[in-house]
Design a protein around this motif. Sequence first.
Motif, PDB file in Angstrom:
ATOM      1  N   SER A  21      -0.394  -7.034  10.903  1.00 37.31           N
ATOM      2  CA  SER A  21      -0.155  -7.020   9.450  1.00 37.31           C
ATOM      3  C   SER A  21      -0.887  -5.890   8.729  1.00 37.31           C
ATOM      4  N   GLU A  31       6.579  -5.711   3.136  1.00 36.40           N
ATOM      5  CA  GLU A  31       6.085  -6.562   2.059  1.00 36.40           C
ATOM      6  C   GLU A  31       6.309  -5.852   0.738  1.00 36.40           C
ATOM      7  N   TRP A  65       5.538  -5.711  -3.323  1.00 34.48           N
ATOM      8  CA  TRP A  65       4.562  -6.098  -4.337  1.00 34.48           C
ATOM      9  C   TRP A  65       4.892  -5.436  -5.667  1.00 34.48           C
ATOM     10  N   PRO A 120       2.440 -10.462  -5.153  1.00 33.65           N
ATOM     11  CA  PRO A 120       3.383 -10.393  -4.036  1.00 33.65           C
ATOM     12  C   PRO A 120       4.753 -10.918  -4.475  1.00 33.65           C
ATOM     13  N   ARG A 141       8.513 -10.927   1.398  1.00 28.28           N
ATOM     14  CA  ARG A 141       8.218 -10.351   2.713  1.00 28.28           C
ATOM     15  C   ARG A 141       9.495 -10.418   3.533  1.00 28.28           C
ATOM     16  N   LYS A 148       7.600 -14.756  -2.327  1.00 31.81           N
ATOM     17  CA  LYS A 148       6.200 -15.194  -2.465  1.00 31.81           C
ATOM     18  C   LYS A 148       6.031 -15.958  -3.756  1.00 31.81           C
TER      19      LYS A 148
END
Length: 64
Positions: free
Chosen positions: A13, A43, A45, A50, A53, A64
């Motif tokens: 990650s 991911e 943002w 967030p 994903r 998220k």
Amino acid sequence: MPAYRAFVVGRHSIPIGVVQMDCTDDESAISRAAKLVDSHDVELWQLDRPVARFEAQSGHMHRK
């Protein structure tokens, strides 16, 4: 226009790349970030929030 960042995620990650995007809302940012997925997870943002994903192996997207 809100600023979003799509992080290309490598092993363990750890981000290995980032794409800056200006999009009008979460839906348009999600659509653009989905196109970045290939062999690595992504991911999404918006600033420190967030958004989603994307899992490369399974093809799933998790909000998220």
